[in-house]
Design an enzyme around this catalytic site. Structure first.
Site, short mmCIF file in Angstrom:
data_model
loop_
_atom_site.label_atom_id
_atom_site.label_comp_id
_atom_site.label_asym_id
_atom_site.label_seq_id
_atom_site.Cartn_x
_atom_site.Cartn_y
_atom_site.Cartn_z
N ASP A 99 -67.03 49.82 69.23
CA ASP A 99 -66.29 50.82 68.47
C ASP A 99 -66.94 52.17 68.67
OD1 ASP A 99 -64.03 50.97 66.28
OD2 ASP A 99 -65.57 52.40 65.71
N TYR A 174 -64.59 61.84 61.62
CA TYR A 174 -65.02 60.76 60.70
C TYR A 174 -66.23 61.20 59.88
CZ TYR A 174 -61.69 57.55 62.78
OH TYR A 174 -60.53 56.95 63.17
O1 CP3 Z 1 -59.72 46.41 73.08
C1 CP3 Z 1 -60.22 47.54 72.93
O2 CP3 Z 1 -59.54 48.58 73.09
C2 CP3 Z 1 -61.71 47.66 72.60
C3 CP3 Z 1 -62.01 47.74 71.24
C4 CP3 Z 1 -62.03 49.03 70.45
C5 CP3 Z 1 -62.25 49.01 69.05
N1 CP3 Z 1 -62.36 50.30 68.62
C6 CP3 Z 1 -62.41 47.78 68.25
C7 CP3 Z 1 -62.01 47.83 66.82
C8 CP3 Z 1 -61.93 50.37 70.83
C9 CP3 Z 1 -61.66 50.96 72.21
C10 CP3 Z 1 -62.15 51.16 69.65
C11 CP3 Z 1 -62.20 52.62 69.67
C12 CP3 Z 1 -61.86 53.35 68.44
N2 CP3 Z 1 -62.31 53.08 67.16
C13 CP3 Z 1 -61.10 54.52 68.40
C14 CP3 Z 1 -60.49 55.18 69.61
C15 CP3 Z 1 -59.27 54.45 70.03
C16 CP3 Z 1 -58.06 54.74 69.19
O3 CP3 Z 1 -57.49 53.80 68.65
O4 CP3 Z 1 -57.66 55.92 69.14
C17 CP3 Z 1 -61.03 54.94 67.08
C18 CP3 Z 1 -60.29 56.16 66.56
C19 CP3 Z 1 -61.81 54.05 66.31
C20 CP3 Z 1 -62.08 54.08 64.85
C21 CP3 Z 1 -61.57 52.83 64.22
N3 CP3 Z 1 -62.28 51.64 64.23
C22 CP3 Z 1 -60.32 52.58 63.62
C23 CP3 Z 1 -59.24 53.62 63.42
C24 CP3 Z 1 -60.28 51.22 63.26
C25 CP3 Z 1 -59.13 50.44 62.67
C26 CP3 Z 1 -59.22 50.26 61.20
C27 CP3 Z 1 -58.24 49.19 60.73
O5 CP3 Z 1 -58.72 48.06 60.49
O6 CP3 Z 1 -57.05 49.48 60.67
C28 CP3 Z 1 -61.52 50.66 63.63
C29 CP3 Z 1 -61.93 49.27 63.47
C30 CP3 Z 1 -61.79 48.46 64.69
N4 CP3 Z 1 -62.28 48.83 65.92
C31 CP3 Z 1 -61.19 47.18 64.79
C32 CP3 Z 1 -61.34 46.78 66.12
C33 CP3 Z 1 -60.91 45.47 66.73
C34 CP3 Z 1 -60.56 46.40 63.65
C35 CP3 Z 1 -61.66 45.83 62.84
C36 CP3 Z 1 -61.43 44.42 62.44
O7 CP3 Z 1 -60.94 43.60 63.24
O8 CP3 Z 1 -61.80 44.10 61.29
#
Ligand code: CP3
Length: 380
Positions: A99, A174
């Protein structure tokens, strides 16, 4: 469904021999890396942002009882989750499961990821003493990242692995807002009202992103993507002065790594030229602008008139993720239209305009991957 990778979290993998390519792990002959460099390809390579994670039932199973940021520090789990989508889809690249806030947590920032919410910062950044809390990232702070990348390069055979980092603006949002934000008002307020503090914060975040990407490239990632997901909220003029110098610094620092550099943001139609100017080899495009128009804005068209050094840039994108939820009859013509618009580009990597929605039916992504390969191979 073809099962290509049999690695499983319950079977720790022995250390891997180095692959036999001249540059281990860089996969210069793969369609994905070739397309990033604007070289001819037998078919259009495809991968999906957020291809790993919440849209896959097997992801929910292995994550059960393990917090998101904790899971990112366990190389065996990272390897397993990164490979999960590749067992379902014939995608041309894997993206490291991690992340954008992982390096911040690694240097002691009180950030956590709340399920269904996103990154949350206990004490938001507002003052110069907050910025002092951001020390430089050292490779030794993230040993689990190098370990996961090395394990994946071994598992992936000839398939490229994409490393990534959050860009300074998106990370700053953030930190300043304290959590996810719709308009990023406090972030823009600091950018307008306190340029000195702003540049100090952005400078430190650029250093952190650079190290985080270098660690992944050195461990064997074949390409890196800088996610500036929320940069689309600023005007081109403000982007040029407040953001571009910092993203440029990151891309210049990565030039020596020899891996293609991808630059992506959402709602960046008006910023596409600047995203290219920052120094990436590939510019990610969301669904609001057709690829042929995006190419004009980036200077990416065949012959590559625009861009620094006169070299055209490849484009990545740009199917609206919501189309995936509308059924195959909607997906197919829209995917074909994108491939049509991409004809004549100096390199195209098929992707979504943003991440895979959690409610997506994985079978649709499997069909879409095959469609992109078949249609583009027939046209090649
Ligand atoms: O498969 C892929 O693309 C790799 C995994 C990945 C994650 N985060 C895993 C994750 C990547 C590339 C990210 C980058 C990320 N994280 C970004 C840039 C990409 C984008 O979407 O614009 C951003 C803005 C974040 C910040 C972030 N982290 C968000 C907005 C969230 C989602 C919150 C939610 O649950 O709605 C996360 C958490 C996150 N990162 C999850 C995953 C699989 C979900 C967490 C979970 O499964 O509990």
């Amino acid at each position: 469904m073809t099962v290509r990778y049999t690695h499983c979290v319950t079977q720790p993998h022995p250390s891997q021999p180095e692959p036999s390519q001249p540059e281990p792990g860089k996969q210069p002959g793969s369609p994905f890396v070739r397309a990033c460099r604007g070289e001819p390809v037998p078919y259009t390579p495809v991968w999906f942002m957020r291809q790993a994670g919440r849209s896959l039932p097997e992801y929910h199973r292995v994550r059960e009882g393990i917090a998101m940021l904790e899971s990112c520090t366990r190389p065996e789990l990272v390897t397993e989750i990164t490979l999960q989508p590749l067992r379902r889809y014939d995608v041309d690249a894997a993206i490291l499961f991690s992340d954008i806030v992982v390096p911040l947590r690694a240097i002691g920032v009180d950030v956590d990821i709340k399920p269904g919410v996103g990154p949350v910062v206990e004490r938001p950044f507002r003052t110069a003493s907050d910025v002092e809390r951001l020390r430089p990232l050292e490779p030794g702070d993230v040993p689990y990242i190098s370990e996961a990348v090395k394990s994946l390069v071994g598992e992936l055979g000839g398939k490229p692995l994409i490393g990534f980092a959050g860009a300074p603006f998106t990370l700053a949002s953030y930190l300043i807002e304290g959590g996810p934000s719709k308009n990023h008002d406090r972030t823009r307020a600091m950018m307008y009202g306190n340029p000195e503090l702003w540049h100090a914060l952005m400078g430190r975040l650029a250093g952190i992103a650079t190290t985080f990407l270098q660690v992944q490239a050195e461990a064997g990632a074949s390409a890196v993507q800088l996610f500036d997901s929320w940069a689309g909220v600023v005007s081109p003029e403000d982007y040029r002065h407040a953001i571009l110098p910092h993203t440029s610094r990151i891309f210049s620092a990565l030039a020596g790594s020899g891996v293609p550099r991808i630059h992506f943001g959402v709602g960046t139609g008006e910023l596409l030229g600047l995203l290219g100017e920052a120094g990436a080899d590939v510019v990610g495009v969301d669904w609001r602008i057709p690829l042929d128009e995006a190419a004009r804005r980036v200077g990416a068209g065949a012959g590559g008139k625009g861009g620094k050094g006169g070299k055209g840039k490849a484009l990545q994108g740009n199917l609206d993720p919501a189309v995936l939820l509308a059924g195959w009859d909607v997906v197919e013509p829209r995917a074909r239209a994108i491939l049509d618009q991409a004809k004549g580009l100096n390199g195209h990597i098929f992707n979504l305009g943003h991440g895979v929605p959690p409610e997506t039916d994985p079978d649709i992504l499997a069909r879409l991957t095959d469609l992109v390969h078949e249609v583009s191979a027939a046209a090649a």
